[in-house]
Design a protein around this motif. Structure first.
Motif, mmCIF file in Angstrom:
data_model
loop_
_atom_site.group_PDB
_atom_site.id
_atom_site.type_symbol
_atom_site.label_atom_id
_atom_site.label_comp_id
_atom_site.label_asym_id
_atom_site.label_seq_id
_atom_site.Cartn_x
_atom_site.Cartn_y
_atom_site.Cartn_z
ATOM 1 N N SER A 1 -4.239 -5.041 -5.573
ATOM 2 C CA SER A 1 -5.294 -4.772 -4.606
ATOM 3 C C SER A 1 -4.673 -4.204 -3.348
ATOM 4 O O SER A 1 -3.632 -4.680 -2.894
ATOM 5 N N ARG A 2 -5.318 -3.182 -2.782
ATOM 6 C CA ARG A 2 -4.812 -2.606 -1.538
ATOM 7 C C ARG A 2 -5.162 -3.465 -0.332
ATOM 8 O O ARG A 2 -4.672 -3.220 0.761
ATOM 9 N N ASN A 3 -6.007 -4.433 -0.513
ATOM 10 C CA ASN A 3 -6.336 -5.358 0.572
ATOM 11 C C ASN A 3 -6.682 -6.709 -0.032
ATOM 12 O O ASN A 3 -7.576 -6.805 -0.879
ATOM 13 N N ILE B 1 -16.791 -4.273 0.798
ATOM 14 C CA ILE B 1 -16.841 -3.194 -0.188
ATOM 15 C C ILE B 1 -18.077 -3.325 -1.068
ATOM 16 O O ILE B 1 -18.770 -2.340 -1.360
ATOM 17 N N MET C 1 -9.813 2.437 -0.719
ATOM 18 C CA MET C 1 -10.544 1.507 -1.588
ATOM 19 C C MET C 1 -12.045 1.599 -1.321
ATOM 20 O O MET C 1 -12.858 1.667 -2.245
ATOM 21 N N ASN D 1 -13.226 -7.372 0.743
ATOM 22 C CA ASN D 1 -13.773 -7.149 -0.592
ATOM 23 C C ASN D 1 -15.268 -7.424 -0.649
ATOM 24 O O ASN D 1 -16.000 -6.772 -1.403
ATOM 25 N N ASP E 1 -7.853 -7.631 -10.206
ATOM 26 C CA ASP E 1 -7.998 -7.328 -8.785
ATOM 27 C C ASP E 1 -8.883 -8.371 -8.125
ATOM 28 O O ASP E 1 -9.258 -9.383 -8.745
ATOM 29 N N THR F 1 0.840 -1.202 0.000
ATOM 30 C CA THR F 1 0.000 0.000 0.000
ATOM 31 C C THR F 1 0.874 1.250 0.000
ATOM 32 O O THR F 1 2.075 1.193 0.249
ATOM 33 N N ASN G 1 -13.427 5.011 -2.414
ATOM 34 C CA ASN G 1 -13.497 5.096 -3.871
ATOM 35 C C ASN G 1 -14.667 4.287 -4.426
ATOM 36 O O ASN G 1 -15.351 4.715 -5.356
ATOM 37 N N THR H 1 -6.837 0.470 2.253
ATOM 38 C CA THR H 1 -8.162 -0.153 2.251
ATOM 39 C C THR H 1 -9.260 0.877 2.473
ATOM 40 O O THR H 1 -10.325 0.816 1.846
#
Length: 249
Positions: A108-110, A119, A155, A116, A243, A86, A158, A152
């Motif tokens: 991927s940041r996480n 999210i 992420m 995920n 991703d 990151t 966003n 994250t």
């Protein structure tokens, strides 16, 4: 047998990734990259330019400053790469996207499956609740984490922003502001302390009601498992940028 290079092998995440790979019958760590010495079962190189071991994929849990040299190695060897580090700036993100035109890049940041999924739930909540609900993202990590807010948290913000009409502004600090909250804002707050592995919460605050969606990582193992799963997924894939949403399909 999938042969893996671990960038950042001497770090905490590097050790966990190596342990996860060792538990898989069809995977083997064949080399590591790190400036620090490492008591590993494979050769460790201090720089990507020194690597002379053939592999099928590379997993990176190191430092943003290593990105360009890692991409150079990956492009030279046509090596798929899993980027889990990151703190990349805009130029670095642009560079990894450019590299994905030559090699498979998984970014991927996480790497947690749970994050995920969270999210996706937040995106759905934002679509249903709309502008009638204010959104605040709160993230908590251990006192050794350098970057803030976490990758994250960004992420999550966003992803929510993509579901909203008009422009969205991120607000990281309210104590210096003497004004009412704007509907277009997403507040992002960072907490650093102790040995917290990672906690993320999204608060949707509406008129006389609030909704919270949260995820708690209790061990770094969840990120290692995700990274190793991504490595197994990426081997043999065509050139492109991937991703976690691709892995979850």
């Amino acid at each position: 047998m999938i042969k893996v290079i671990i960038s950042g092998c001497s770090g905490k995440m590097g050790h966990v990734v190596a342990q996860e790979i060792a538990q898989r019958e069809q995977m083997q760590a064949v080399a590591g990259i790190d400036l620090r010495p490492c008591a590993c079962d494979f050769p460790v190189f201090s720089s990507p330019t020194e690597v002379n071991v053939k592999a099928d994929v590379m997993i990176d849990f190191s430092n943003p400053s290593a990105l360009f040299s890692l991409l150079a190695l990956a492009k030279r060897e046509k090596l798929p790469v899993i980027l889990c580090t990151t703190g990349y700036d805009e130029k670095q993100v642009a560079a990894l996207k450019e590299a994905s035109r030559e090699i498979p890049v998984f970014y991927s940041r996480n790497m947690s499956l749970g994050i995920n999924l969270m999210i996706e739930l937040c995106k759905k909540a934002s679509q249903v609740l709309g502008s009638a609900f204010d959104v605040e993202v709160i993230e908590q990590h251990h006192n050794q984490k350098i970057d803030a807010p976490s990758g994250t948290a960004l992420m999550i913000a966003n992803a929510i922003s993509q579901t909203r009409s008009g422009t969205t502004q991120y607000v990281y600090d309210r104590h210096s502001q003497r004004r009412k909250r704007e509907p277009s804002e997403i507040g992002i707050h960072s907490i650093r302390g102790g040995t917290i592995v990672g906690e993320h919460e999204v608060l949707f605050a509406g008129h006389h009601e609030t909704i919270r969606i949260a995820h708690t990582a209790q061990s770094k193992e969840v990120f290692a498992v995700g990274a190793v799963n991504a490595a197994a997924y990426l081997v043999g894939k065509p050139v492109g940028l991937y991703d976690m949403s691709d892995l979850l399909k």
